[in-house]
Design a protein around this motif. Structure first.
Motif, PDB file in Angstrom:
ATOM      1  N   HIS A  24       4.300  50.675   3.398  1.00 29.16           N
ATOM      2  CA  HIS A  24       5.623  50.295   3.892  1.00 29.16           C
ATOM      3  C   HIS A  24       5.771  48.787   4.003  1.00 29.16           C
ATOM      4  CE1 HIS A  24       7.161  54.287   4.513  1.00 29.16           C
ATOM      5  NE2 HIS A  24       6.103  54.646   5.226  1.00 29.16           N
ATOM      6  N   LYS A  25       4.669  48.081   4.233  1.00 31.49           N
ATOM      7  CA  LYS A  25       4.719  46.611   4.256  1.00 31.49           C
ATOM      8  C   LYS A  25       5.071  46.084   2.869  1.00 31.49           C
ATOM      9  CE  LYS A  25       1.460  45.688   8.054  1.00 31.49           C
ATOM     10  NZ  LYS A  25       0.128  45.128   8.387  1.00 31.49           N
ATOM     11  N   ILE A  26       4.476  46.682   1.852  1.00 35.92           N
ATOM     12  CA  ILE A  26       4.775  46.265   0.468  1.00 35.92           C
ATOM     13  C   ILE A  26       6.238  46.545   0.137  1.00 35.92           C
ATOM     14  CG2 ILE A  26       4.288  46.747  -1.961  1.00 35.92           C
ATOM     15  CD1 ILE A  26       1.401  47.346  -1.116  1.00 35.92           C
ATOM     16  N   LEU A  27       6.704  47.743   0.515  1.00 37.83           N
ATOM     17  CA  LEU A  27       8.092  48.100   0.225  1.00 37.83           C
ATOM     18  C   LEU A  27       9.063  47.169   0.945  1.00 37.83           C
ATOM     19  CD1 LEU A  27       8.358  51.998   0.218  1.00 37.83           C
ATOM     20  CD2 LEU A  27       8.123  50.425  -1.696  1.00 37.83           C
ATOM     21  N   ALA A  28       8.732  46.780   2.175  1.00 36.40           N
ATOM     22  CA  ALA A  28       9.618  45.910   2.945  1.00 36.40           C
ATOM     23  C   ALA A  28       9.845  44.588   2.231  1.00 36.40           C
ATOM     24  CB  ALA A  28       9.027  45.664   4.331  1.00 36.40           C
ATOM     25  N   TRP A  61      15.857  50.679  -3.461  1.00 34.33           N
ATOM     26  CA  TRP A  61      15.052  50.764  -4.679  1.00 34.33           C
ATOM     27  C   TRP A  61      14.026  49.635  -4.687  1.00 34.33           C
ATOM     28  CZ3 TRP A  61      20.296  49.385  -5.014  1.00 34.33           C
ATOM     29  CH2 TRP A  61      20.550  48.071  -5.360  1.00 34.33           C
ATOM     30  N   THR A  62      12.986  49.820  -5.447  1.00 33.32           N
ATOM     31  CA  THR A  62      11.967  48.780  -5.605  1.00 33.32           C
ATOM     32  C   THR A  62      11.711  48.576  -7.082  1.00 33.32           C
ATOM     33  OG1 THR A  62       9.695  48.105  -5.086  1.00 33.32           O
ATOM     34  CG2 THR A  62      10.079  50.450  -5.437  1.00 33.32           C
ATOM     35  N   ASN A  63      11.433  47.336  -7.458  1.00 42.46           N
ATOM     36  CA  ASN A  63      11.178  47.041  -8.874  1.00 42.46           C
ATOM     37  C   ASN A  63       9.687  47.028  -9.191  1.00 42.46           C
ATOM     38  OD1 ASN A  63      10.544  44.740  -7.430  1.00 42.46           O
ATOM     39  ND2 ASN A  63      11.275  43.316  -9.001  1.00 42.46           N
ATOM     40  N   SER A  75       6.082  48.636 -10.122  1.00 40.52           N
ATOM     41  CA  SER A  75       5.561  49.824 -10.779  1.00 40.52           C
ATOM     42  C   SER A  75       4.489  50.466  -9.893  1.00 40.52           C
ATOM     43  CB  SER A  75       4.962  49.461 -12.133  1.00 40.52           C
ATOM     44  OG  SER A  75       3.813  48.654 -11.963  1.00 40.52           O
ATOM     45  N   ARG A  76       4.140  51.714 -10.205  1.00 37.03           N
ATOM     46  CA  ARG A  76       3.088  52.388  -9.438  1.00 37.03           C
ATOM     47  C   ARG A  76       1.753  51.648  -9.589  1.00 37.03           C
ATOM     48  NH1 ARG A  76       5.575  57.227 -11.583  1.00 37.03           N
ATOM     49  NH2 ARG A  76       3.854  57.541 -13.050  1.00 37.03           N
ATOM     50  N   ARG A  77       1.500  51.132 -10.766  1.00 36.38           N
ATOM     51  CA  ARG A  77       0.266  50.362 -11.002  1.00 36.38           C
ATOM     52  C   ARG A  77       0.225  49.119 -10.116  1.00 36.38           C
ATOM     53  NH1 ARG A  77      -3.055  49.662 -15.837  1.00 36.38           N
ATOM     54  NH2 ARG A  77      -1.667  51.170 -16.814  1.00 36.38           N
ATOM     55  N   GLU A  78       1.374  48.424 -10.007  1.00 36.57           N
ATOM     56  CA  GLU A  78       1.434  47.200  -9.210  1.00 36.57           C
ATOM     57  C   GLU A  78       1.264  47.519  -7.725  1.00 36.57           C
ATOM     58  OE1 GLU A  78       1.823  43.111  -8.412  1.00 36.57           O
ATOM     59  OE2 GLU A  78       1.409  44.229 -10.254  1.00 36.57           O
ATOM     60  N   ILE A  79       1.889  48.589  -7.254  1.00 35.77           N
ATOM     61  CA  ILE A  79       1.739  48.976  -5.851  1.00 35.77           C
ATOM     62  C   ILE A  79       0.278  49.341  -5.564  1.00 35.77           C
ATOM     63  CG2 ILE A  79       2.384  50.694  -4.103  1.00 35.77           C
ATOM     64  CD1 ILE A  79       5.124  50.863  -5.448  1.00 35.77           C
ATOM     65  N   SER A  80      -0.336  50.061  -6.484  1.00 33.17           N
ATOM     66  CA  SER A  80      -1.737  50.449  -6.333  1.00 33.17           C
ATOM     67  C   SER A  80      -2.630  49.216  -6.222  1.00 33.17           C
ATOM     68  CB  SER A  80      -2.177  51.320  -7.499  1.00 33.17           C
ATOM     69  OG  SER A  80      -3.537  51.672  -7.381  1.00 33.17           O
ATOM     70  N   ARG A  81      -2.381  48.195  -7.045  1.00 29.58           N
ATOM     71  CA  ARG A  81      -3.179  46.973  -7.015  1.00 29.58           C
ATOM     72  C   ARG A  81      -3.016  46.245  -5.690  1.00 29.58           C
ATOM     73  NH1 ARG A  81      -2.610  41.723  -7.689  1.00 29.58           N
ATOM     74  NH2 ARG A  81      -0.360  41.866  -8.049  1.00 29.58           N
TER      75      ARG A  81
END
Length: 319
Positions: A13-17, A31-33, A35-41
């Motif tokens: 949620h910190k990343i999404l914020a 919405w967020t721009n 990618s799942r790979r970027e969030i995972s990293r």
């Protein structure tokens, strides 16, 4: 384990914020721009590693699905919008009931001819390489596809030209359809209903368009009724019933020549039985043409009393 899961969700949620935007007109639409790979990293950097599969579940839990923007919001609402839609529905029903042709017309997106990349993918044995810039000077011209869609017969006609998109080209396209197909399909027809948008080669506010239409009515010996869709509308049948399928049939294909474009366009088919005929019109047209000086005095266009700027008829000689 529970603590680890809680920390993971907190970091998520910190990343999404930081990387989430919203719609100012619709509360709760986000919405967020990333990618799942970027969030995972980024989660791994924060000490809570998570696979893309886990990230997908976290996104779903937050009601963030993968979607694309849809062009559905009208730019404006004309006060006569509904009245014209009702008028078009009435005209369509009347002409179809009486067996008279109802044709939707428009010019499809223009395409550069040459080794230029186009949207979409194809199955190939080797990599397809195209020019890295779409400079018109590097090609051999511009393809202008003018289309007609027969509502009653579910048939489409595309006429290709490499000159200029003008009212003359539009009327030549209609004339070609009528002499090659329409006159045989509707042998008893005495009139024709054209459905079109209000701009481009069939603009509702240009005298040169009406002059070309008058000449067409006299050439074909038909009463040609025109009904324009209101501004900012996306309801012209040809857009959804023909052009969308032609675009799909040509996805990823490089239009090296006009012949290649014709070859793939005429392969367009649908499960509902759509048939598409493609021809090349070799006429040369000039942009910026003005109507005759005495056209307004000799005009034989009959405007409807109801919304005349969008509804009128071109009458042949003797009517």
């Amino acid at each position: 384990m529970i603590q680890s899961s809680a920390t993971l969700q907190e970091n998520f949620h910190k990343i999404l914020a930081e990387f989430t935007a919203g719609d100012p007109m619709r509360e709760g639409v986000l919405w967020t721009n990333l990618s799942r790979r970027e969030i995972s990293r980024r989660l791994a950097e924060m000490g809570t590693p998570a696979s893309r599969h886990v990230v997908r579940k976290l996104l779903k839990k937050s009601h963030l699905g993968q979607r694309k923007a849809c062009k559905k919001k009208s730019m404006g609402m004309h006060p006569d919008r509904n009245a014209q839609f009702e008028n078009i529905a009435r005209l369509k029903a009347l002409y179809l009931q009486q067996g008279e042709p109802v044709i939707s017309i428009d010019t499809k997106k223009k395409e550069l001819i040459g080794n230029f990349a186009r949207e979409g993918t194809t199955h190939t044995q080797t990599q397809v390489q195209t020019l890295d810039h779409d400079f018109p000077s590097a090609g051999t011209g511009k393809l202008i596809p003018h289309g007609l869609y027969d509502l009653a017969r579910n048939e489409g006609y595309v006429h290709l030209n490499t000159s200029v998109d003008t009212s003359e080209f539009c009327c030549d396209s209609i004339a070609h359809w009528w002499t090659q197909h329409g006159v045989h399909q509707y042998p008893n027809a005495s009139r024709l209903l054209l459905l079109c948008d209000g701009g481009g080669s069939n603009a509702s506010n240009r005298h040169v368009c009406k002059e070309a239409l008058q000449k067409l009515a006299e050439q074909l010996g038909l009463e040609i009724r025109v009904a324009h869709y209101p501004p900012y509308s996306k309801h012209n049948p040809i857009e959804h019933r023909l052009f969308a399928h032609v675009t799909r049939a040509c996805q990823g294909v490089i239009f090296h020549t006009v012949g290649i474009a014709k070859q793939f366009m005429q392969k367009t088919k649908t499960t509902t039985g759509l048939k598409v005929t493609v021809d090349v019109l070799d006429g040369v047209y000039a942009a910026g043409k003005k109507c005759a000086a005495d056209f307004l005095q000799t005009i034989r266009i009959r405007f409807d009393p109801h919304l005349p700027r969008w509804n009128y008829c071109a009458l042949p000689q003797g009517c």
